[in-house]
Design an enzyme around this catalytic site. Structure first.
Site, mmCIF file in Angstrom:
data_model
loop_
_atom_site.group_PDB
_atom_site.id
_atom_site.type_symbol
_atom_site.label_atom_id
_atom_site.label_comp_id
_atom_site.label_asym_id
_atom_site.label_seq_id
_atom_site.Cartn_x
_atom_site.Cartn_y
_atom_site.Cartn_z
ATOM 1 N N THR A 180 0.914 -1.256 -0.056
ATOM 2 C CA THR A 180 0.009 -0.058 0.059
ATOM 3 C C THR A 180 0.958 1.038 -0.069
ATOM 4 O O THR A 180 1.989 1.156 0.262
ATOM 5 C CB THR A 180 -1.033 0.186 1.282
ATOM 6 O OG1 THR A 180 -0.269 0.370 2.523
ATOM 7 C CG2 THR A 180 -1.784 -1.330 1.418
ATOM 8 N N ASP A 181 0.292 2.586 -0.482
ATOM 9 C CA ASP A 181 0.836 3.653 0.050
ATOM 10 C C ASP A 181 0.784 4.125 1.470
ATOM 11 O O ASP A 181 0.209 3.324 2.253
ATOM 12 C CB ASP A 181 0.283 4.702 -0.905
ATOM 13 C CG ASP A 181 1.417 5.904 -0.978
ATOM 14 O OD1 ASP A 181 2.198 5.999 -0.185
ATOM 15 O OD2 ASP A 181 1.253 6.698 -2.097
ATOM 16 N N TYR A 182 1.518 5.149 2.042
ATOM 17 C CA TYR A 182 1.499 5.481 3.364
ATOM 18 C C TYR A 182 0.016 5.433 3.900
ATOM 19 O O TYR A 182 -0.702 6.319 3.527
ATOM 20 C CB TYR A 182 2.188 6.725 3.546
ATOM 21 C CG TYR A 182 2.714 7.076 4.727
ATOM 22 C CD1 TYR A 182 4.353 7.120 4.871
ATOM 23 C CD2 TYR A 182 1.940 7.503 5.898
ATOM 24 C CE1 TYR A 182 4.686 7.289 6.081
ATOM 25 C CE2 TYR A 182 2.397 7.843 6.803
ATOM 26 C CZ TYR A 182 3.903 7.749 7.127
ATOM 27 O OH TYR A 182 4.400 8.280 8.431
#
Length: 760
Positions: free
Chosen positions: A284-286
Site C-alpha cells: 500500500t501507499d502510506y
C-alpha cells in the site's frame, strides 16, 4: 546453413535460459515453502508489516522501539532509513535475534536519483531519451544500493492531464505511449538483469491505479472513469512496467469505481495478476488501508480484511494487517490461504534480492564511500539535466547569451541552492547542489560580470511561501517591502547588458499535497518581471516549475523563455550550459501548457465532440469552445524549440494499404537548416478515422531522437504494423479495426505533415 546454425544456437541458449529460470523458481519455491512451514501466524503477519524507520540512529538500533518489534517478528521491512552502517545494524537484529532469522527489505523514495539527483521525473520525461532515462535509474540504483537500500518506490507512471495536481511533477506527463516507454526504461535501470546483484534494487510501480485523474486536481481526491478509458489511456504505463518485470506495485489513494484502490479486488486480482500475469508483491501507499475508514468502508479491522482479500500483500505504516488480521482469521472473515499467499510474495521478493543468501549484501561500507555522488555520476546528471530543459520561446535569438559584458541575474530562484533538486529528493545533501548563480559564475569566469539581486519573494503571502518551502527548502524570505526589494533589482538590471530572470515555483510548490488552483507565476514575481521588461534590456525568463504553468502574458511579452523544471543537484551548471550555448536545448514537452487554468484538464489526444470547432477558428456559436479564450494550448504536447531550425519533408509511405500480418514504412527527411548542431525528437502520430467507439484526434505511436550537424539531412523511418493500431473496444477486446487512418509526423503534436493509409 550459417543462419540455421545461428538459429539453432539461439534456440539452445533460450531453452537453456528457460530451464535455468525454471530451476531457480523451483529452488525458490522449495525454500519458501520449507520456511513457511516453520512460521507461526504472528510471524507471517509480521512479514506483511512495513513501518517507517522511526527513531533509529547509528549505534542505537538495538535500543529503538522498532528494534523490539523486529525482535518479536512483527516487521517485514523498513523504509526511510539510509546508510550502509545503520541498515547493517538493523538487519543484524532481524537475522540474529529473531527465531527464524528472516532478513528485512529496506525501501526508500529514490524518485529521481539518490544523492546525485537528476531532474524531476516530469523534466526527465521531456528529454524523450530512453537510454538517458535508463542510465539515470541505473545510477540511482548504484548509489542507493551502496547505502544499504534495495527497494525504491519508483517509477510513478500515473498519467496526468491536470496541471493543478502537484504530483504531475513526479510522473511522465499526459501520454500513455511515452509514459510506457519511460516506465520500461526506469524498471530496467533500477533492476538490471539480475536482482540478486548488490548494485540493483527492486522497483515499485505506482500508484495503481488512476491517481493522476483525481477530480479538480486536488490530491487524494476521487477518480471516476469508464473501463474503456482506463484500458486505453491510463493503464498502459502500469502494464508496461509489469511487462518489464517490475518486482512490486504500490496501491493508490483514490477510489476506482467506488472502491478505494487498496480494497479493489478487480484491480489487483483480476487485472494485475490474472490479466497481466504480475507475480510480484503489492504494497500500500502510506497508511492507505487506514484511510479507507474515512472513505467509509468500515473500521480498521474491516478494511484490513478487505485489502488482503483484494490482493494486497504489505501494509505501509498503518499496521492494520499486524493488529487485526489474526482476529479476522479466527472470525472466518479471511482465510489462512490468503495470509500465506501474501507472506509468500514478500518472502519471494527477499529471495530474489538475494537477502536469504547474504542479508548484508547491500551493506558494504566501502561501496558507500566510493560509489555515491561521484564526479562521473554528477557529470551524467549535469548532461541529463541539460537535455530535459525546454526552450519555449526565443525571439530575435536572444539566446544563447554571450559570455561578455554584464549579466544581471535576478529572482527568488536565482540563488536557491536548496531548491535545485526539486520535490522528492529525500537523500540529497542540498548544500552540495549547484545554484544558478554559482553555475553562471563558474561558466563565465573572468569573461563577464554577474550581478545578482533577489528582486522579490516567492509570493506576497508569507503563509503560502511557508507551505511551499518545506523540508529544508526555505528561500529565506526578505522582510523588506516588495517595492524596496524590487527597486534594488531594477537598479542592478539597468546597469546590465542582459537580464536573466529566475522565476517560477519553489521546489515544494509542486509534488505531493501541493495542488494549486492558480498555476501562474506568483504575484510579486510577475510584477518584478514586468518592471524588468520596462528597462528595455533583453530579458531571458529561466522558469523553474514542477508542472505546466499558465504563461500567456509571459509568452506574449518576454523575448526568451527557457523552462528548466528542477534540474537536480547539478542544475545551475546545466542551466549555464544551455544559456551560453555550450549545449543546444532539445527538450520537448510531455505535458500540454494551457493558456489559462480554466482549460484544464487539457491534453493533445482528446476526442472530437459531435460539434467540433473548425481548425483555425476561435469561436463559433453552438460549437465546442469558450467565449473568452480559444481551445488552443499555449504550448502543445511535444513542443520545444532549438538554437537551430529543423525542416521536414513530406511523408513517404511504402504503401497506402496495410494488410494483416504485414507492415508499412513511413519516412520523412529532416534537415538541420541552422548554423549549429542540434537534436530533434521526430514524432509519429496516428488517427483512427472511424471506429466502433470514438477515437482520439491523434495518438503518439513512435518517436526518434536524432542529432544533426548544420546542413545535415537524415531520413527517419517508422515501421507501422497492425499492433500499432490496436485499442480496447467496448467489450475490452484489444483489436485493430479495418478502415481509414491518418498518419502525422512532425516536431510536435501540432506542427506535423500528414499522409493517409488504409488497414485491410
Amino acid at each position: 546453413m550459417k543462419f540455421l546454425k545461428a538459429s539453432l544456437f539461439l534456440l539452445t541458449m533460450l531453452s537453456a535460459g528457460a530451464i535455468a529460470q525454471t530451476s531457480r523458481d523451483a529452488k525458490m519455491d522449495q525454500f519458501i515453502s520449507s520456511l513457511m512451514q516453520k512460521m507461526t501466524i504472528d510471524e507471517k503477519l509480521g512479514q506483511l508489516n512495513l513501518p517507517g524507520a522511526g527513531d533509529i540512529t547509528t549505534g542505537q538500533a538495538s535500543s529503538s522501539d522498532i528494534a523490539k518489534k523486529i525482535e518479536e517478528g512483527k516487521v517485514g521491512g523498513l523504509f526511510n532509513i539510509k546508510t550502509a552502517q545503520k541498515i547493517r545494524d538493523v538487519q543484524k537484529i532481524a537475522v540474529e535475534k529473531t527465531r527464524l532469522k528472516i532478513p528485512l527489505i529496506f525501501g526508500m523514495d529514490v524518485i529521481h536519483g539518490y544523492q546525485t539527483v537528476f531532474p524531476i521525473p516530469l523534466g526527465l520525461s521531456c528529454s524523450w531519451d530512453m537510454p538517458l532515462i535508463e542510465r539515470s535509474a541505473r545510477i540511482a540504483a548504484i548509489e542507493a544500493s551502496a547505502d544499504g537500500i534495495n527497494w525504491t518506490f519508483s517509477p510513478m507512471t500515473d498519467i496526468s492531464r491536470d496541471a493543478r495536481w502537484g504530483r504531475a511533477s513526479e510522473g511522465s506527463g499526459e501520454d500513455p505511449y511515452l509514459g510506457s516507454q519511460i516506465a520500461k526504461a526506469m524498471v530496467r535501470g533500477y533492476q538490471g538483469d539480475d536482482l540478486s546483484r548488490n548494485n540493483t534494487i527492486m522497483a515499485c510501480v505506482k500508484h495503481f491505479a488512476l491517481y493522476g485523474a483525481i477530480e479538480a486536481g486536488r490530491d487524494y481526491n476521487t477518480v471516476d472513469m469508464s473501463r474503456v478509458r482506463m484500458y486505453n489511456e491510463y493503464f498502459p504505463p502500469y502494464k508496461a512496467a509489469v511487462e518489464a518485470g517490475v518486482g512490486s506495485v504500490m496501491t493508490s489513494f483514490n477510489e476506482v469505481e467506488g472502491v478505494p484502490a487498496s480494497a479493489n479486488k478487480w484491480l489487483f486480482t483480476d487485472v494485475l495478476r490474472k490479466q497481466w500475469g504480475f507475480n510480484g508483491f503489492v504494497v500500500t501507499d502510506y497508511t492507505a488501508i487506514n484511510e479507507m475508514v474515512d472513505h467509509g468502508l468500515g473500521d480498521l479491522r474491516t478494511v484490513s480484511a478487505l485489502s488482503l482479500k483484494a490482493g494486497v500483500d504489505m501494509d505501509m505504516v498503518g499496521e492494520g494487517f499486524l493488529g487485526t488480521l489474526k482476529q479476522s482469521l479466527e472470525e472466518g472473515k479471511i482465510s489462512q490461504q490468503e495470509i500465506d499467499m501474501a507472506c509468500r510474495r514478500v518472502l519471494e521478493a527477499k529471495y530474489k534480492l538475494g537477502l536469504f543468501e547474504d542479508p548484508y549484501r547491500y551493506c558494504n561500507i566501502k561501496r558507500s564511500k566510493t560509489e555515491i555522488f561521484t564526479p562521473a555520476h554528477r557529470k551524467e546528471a549535469r548532461a541529463t539535466a541539460a537535455q530535459s530543459f525546454v526552450l519555449l520561446k526565443n525571439d530575435h535569438n536572444v539566446l544563447p547569451v554571450k559570455k561578455s559584458g554584464t549579466i544581471a541575474l535576478i529572482g527568488p530562484l536565482a540563488d536557491a541552492t536548496e531548491n535545485m533538486t526539486g520535490t522528492w529528493s529525500v537523500a540529497a545533501d542540498f548544500s552540495k547542489s549547484v545554484s544558478l548563480l554559482n553555475g553562471l559564475k563558474s561558466a563565465v569566469g573572468k569573461q563577464a560580470k554577474i550581478v545578482y539581486a533577489k528582486g522579490s519573494n516567492l509570493t506576497a503571502d508569507p503563509k503560502l511561501e511557508e507551505r511551499a518551502t518545506m523540508f529544508g527548502k526555505s528561500l529565506r524570505r526578505d522582510n523588506r517591502s516588495a517595492e524596496e526589494i524590487r527597486n534594488e533589482a531594477i537598479q542592478i538590471a539597468k546597469q546590465s547588458d542582459v537580464i536573466v530572470a529566475a522565476l517560477g515555483e519553489s521546489a515544494e510548490m509542486s509534488g505531493e499535497s501541493s495542488s494549486r488552483t492558480d498555476i501562474g507565476i506568483p504575484d510579486v514575481q510577475q510584477e518584478l518581471l514586468k518592471e524588468l521588461l520596462k528597462t528595455g534590456k533583453p530579458v531571458v525568463l529561466v522558469l523553474f516549475t514542477g508542472r505546466p504553468l499558465t504563461l500567456k502574458w509571459e509568452s506574449e511579452n518576454v523575448p526568451a523563455i527557457l523552462n528548466v523544471w528542477f534540474g537536480g543537484s547539478e542544475a545551475g551548471d546545466a542551466i549555464a550550459d544551455v544559456l551560453f550555448g555550450d549545449v543546444n536545448p532539445s527538450g520537448k514537452l510531455s505535458m500540454t501548457f494551457p493558456q489559462v487554468v480554466g482549460q484544464v484538464p487539457l491534453f493533445y489526444n482528446h476526442k472530437n465532440t459531435g460539434r467540433p470547432l473548425a481548425e483555425g477558428k476561435w469561436f463559433e456559436k453552438f460549437r465546442s469552445n469558450y467565449l473568452d479564450v480559444s481551445n488552443d494550448p499555449l504550448y502543445p504536447f511535444g513542443f520545444g524549440l532549438s538554437y537551430t531550425k529543423f525542416e521536414y519533408s513530406d511523408i513517404k509511405l511504402s504503401s497506402n494499404t496495410l494488410r494483416h500480418g504485414q507492415e508499412i514504412t513511413a519516412s520523412v527527411t529532416v534537415r538541420n537548416a541552422g548554423a549549429v548542431e542540434g537534436k530533434e525528437v521526430v514524432q509519429l502520430y496516428i488517427r483512427d478515422l472511424v471506429g466502433s467507439i470514438t477515437r482520439p484526434v491523434k495518438e503518439l505511436k513512435g518517436f526518434q531522437k536524432i542529432s544533426l550537424k548544420p546542413g545535415e539531412s537524415r531520413e527517419v523511418s517508422f515501421k507501422i504494423t497492425e499492433d500499432d493500431l490496436k485499442f480496447y473496444n467496448s467489450n475490452l477486446d484489444f483489436v485493430a479495426e479495418p478502415g481509414d487512418f491518418k498518419l502525422f509526423i512532425g516536431t510536435n503534436s501540432r506542427d506535423v505533415r500528414e499522409a493517409d493509409f488504409k488497414l485491410e
